[in-house]
Design an enzyme around this catalytic site. Structure first.
Site, PDB file in Angstrom:
ATOM      1  N   GLY A   1       0.815  -1.216   0.000  1.00 20.91           N
ATOM      2  CA  GLY A   1       0.000   0.000   0.000  1.00 20.91           C
ATOM      3  C   GLY A   1       0.843   1.257   0.000  1.00 20.91           C
TER       4      GLY A   1
ATOM      5  CD  GLN B   1      -3.974   9.937   4.626  1.00 20.87           C
ATOM      6  OE1 GLN B   1      -4.595  10.978   4.488  1.00 20.87           O
ATOM      7  NE2 GLN B   1      -4.310   9.036   5.541  1.00 20.87           N
TER       8      GLN B   1
ATOM      9  CG  ASP C   1      -3.212  -7.880  -5.549  1.00 15.77           C
ATOM     10  OD1 ASP C   1      -3.872  -8.493  -4.706  1.00 15.77           O
ATOM     11  OD2 ASP C   1      -3.614  -6.871  -6.134  1.00 15.77           O
TER      12      ASP C   1
ATOM     13  CB  ALA D   1      -2.067  -3.429   0.739  1.00 16.64           C
TER      14      ALA D   1
ATOM     15  CD  GLN E   1     -12.759  -1.203  -0.283  1.00 17.86           C
ATOM     16  OE1 GLN E   1     -12.516   0.009  -0.446  1.00 17.86           O
ATOM     17  NE2 GLN E   1     -13.657  -1.624   0.587  1.00 17.86           N
TER      18      GLN E   1
ATOM     19  CB  SER F   1      -9.504   0.069  11.007  1.00 19.79           C
ATOM     20  OG  SER F   1     -10.516   1.041  10.900  1.00 19.79           O
TER      21      SER F   1
ATOM     22  CD  GLU G   1     -15.426   2.546  10.465  1.00 20.31           C
ATOM     23  OE1 GLU G   1     -16.398   1.781  10.637  1.00 20.31           O
ATOM     24  OE2 GLU G   1     -15.536   3.778  10.400  1.00 20.31           O
TER      25      GLU G   1
ATOM     26  CE1 TYR H   1     -10.814  -0.945   5.791  1.00 21.44           C
ATOM     27  CE2 TYR H   1     -11.882   0.026   7.705  1.00 21.44           C
ATOM     28  CZ  TYR H   1     -10.765  -0.175   6.939  1.00 21.44           C
ATOM     29  OH  TYR H   1      -9.574   0.391   7.311  1.00 21.44           O
TER      30      TYR H   1
ATOM     31  CE  LYS I   1      -7.907  -2.352   7.695  1.00 22.90           C
ATOM     32  NZ  LYS I   1      -6.463  -2.438   7.413  1.00 22.90           N
TER      33      LYS I   1
ATOM     34  NE  ARG J   1      -8.479   9.370   4.696  1.00 26.17           N
ATOM     35  CZ  ARG J   1      -8.560   8.091   4.995  1.00 26.17           C
ATOM     36  NH1 ARG J   1      -8.014   7.195   4.189  1.00 26.17           N
ATOM     37  NH2 ARG J   1      -9.143   7.685   6.090  1.00 26.17           N
TER      38      ARG J   1
END
Length: 347
Positions: free
Chosen positions: A9, A13, A64, A87, A89, A131, A133, A154, A158, A189
């Site tokens: 990744g 950012q 990848d 890295a 999504q 994260s 999240e 997501y 995580k 960002r």
């Protein structure tokens, strides 16, 4: 002896700021990028080094997280001292539209990379980008002991990556660390993330190019920090004596509306005249409030954020106003992917 780091990744950012940080510390930096028909290196083009320069320390490799065999090969060739898995999504709203892809890259991708480290026999320190999240519906403040309750594909992916990282740490004795980062933003960002969407809209409205920006939930509370400070926290985690998991956050509690108001006022605009609601930007399941407690990182790593959310909003508005003045010029004289040095081309 020069330390070597691999960043997945690297074109994102966080990856770009981390590459800058590590190069500044004298590291040899290797980045993993996906092969594409368009250039996707704009955030790191300023770091470009002549591949024929024997002093070059930044190298890019095609690969990848969906290709475990390729990961094993690269890790064996590079033999890094540190691996940073950034890295994914990473867009929460998109994860509802692409749940399988999100699970494969964001969740299982982390397992593939950990397994590749193990299979390649690399003695390295591993950082997993976890994260806030993952906390989802669990009330704030959230710290390392807070139960997870993800509210998106997501967030769920995580959580998988978090636990598989801990499993490899405990099962194989790997130096594997989770950085549970709360929202962190910057002028780099992605343009579809809410903070950058707002600051770009402010710049365009101020310039007379647009009249409105369409938003979803303005009441969501987030803890927004400055990305360059957060990548420094990532590095500190891998310098610790023992692997552990750390929350990075400011402890702030801005609503999306607060960020919007601050950004528009900084540009001398009345936000209520330019912001309109669009239900298409609502999530099927919303996360009401994410507010982090980074006391552990302060105590054990000495990490303390300095940029608070109001200053962050102003930094991003100023950057987007300036960028708009030069929009399009950054495509001129950019290096192509073929120009970038890859492993084995320094001779």
């Amino acid at each position: 002896m020069t330390k070597k780091a691999l960043i997945t990744g690297i074109t994102g950012q966080d990856g770009s700021y981390l590459a800058e940080l590590l190069l500044g510390k004298g590291y040899e930096v290797h980045g993993l990028i996906r092969r594409a028909s368009t250039f996707n290196t704009s955030r790191i083009d300023h770091l470009y080094q002549d591949p024929h320069d024997p002093e070059a320390k930044l190298f890019l490799h095609y690969g990848d997280l969906s290709d475990g065999a390729r990961l094993v090969t690269l890790l064996h060739e590079i033999d890094p001292d540190e691996v940073y898995n950034l890295a994914a999504q990473s867009h929460v709203r998109v994860s509802f539209d692409e749940p399988e892809h999100t699970g494969d890259t964001t969740g299982i991708g982390a397992m593939r990379l950990l397994e590749a480290v193990r299979m390649a026999g690399v003695n390295c320190r591993y950082y997993q980008a976890s994260s806030s999240e993952m906390f989802g519906a669990t009330p704030p403040p959230q710290n390392e002991e807070t139960p997870f309750y993800p509210r998106s594909p997501y967030g769920a992916a995580k959580v998988y990556a978090y636990w598989v990282t801990r499993n490899y740490r405990e099962g194989y004795g790997m130096f594997a660390t989770n950085g549970i980062l709360f929202n962190h933003e910057s002028p780099r960002r992605g343009e579809t993330f809410v903070t950058r969407k707002v600051t770009r809209a402010v710049a365009r409205i101020q310039a007379g190019l647009d009249d409105y920006v369409y938003m979803g939930n303005l009441d969501a509370i987030r803890d927004w920090g400055y990305a360059p400070e957060y990548v420094e926290g990532m590095w500190r985690m891998l310098q610790a004596d023992e692997p552990d998991d750390f929350v990075l956050a400011t402890g702030g509690n801005f609503t999306v509306r607060d960020f919007v108001v601050t950004a528009f006022e900084h540009a001398g605009l009345d936000w209520e005249k330019h912001v309109k609601f669009d239900e298409r930007y609502l999530r099927p399941t919303e996360v009401d409030a994410l507010i982090g407690d980074a006391s552990k990182a302060k105590d054990k790593l000495g990490w303390v954020p300095k940029v608070q959310t109001d200053e962050l909003a102003r930094i991003m508005v100023d950057a987007d106003v300036e960028l708009l003045k030069h929009e399009g010029r950054h495509w001129i004289d950019r290096p192509t992917l073929e120009d970038w040095p890859t492993f084995g081309t320094r001779a």
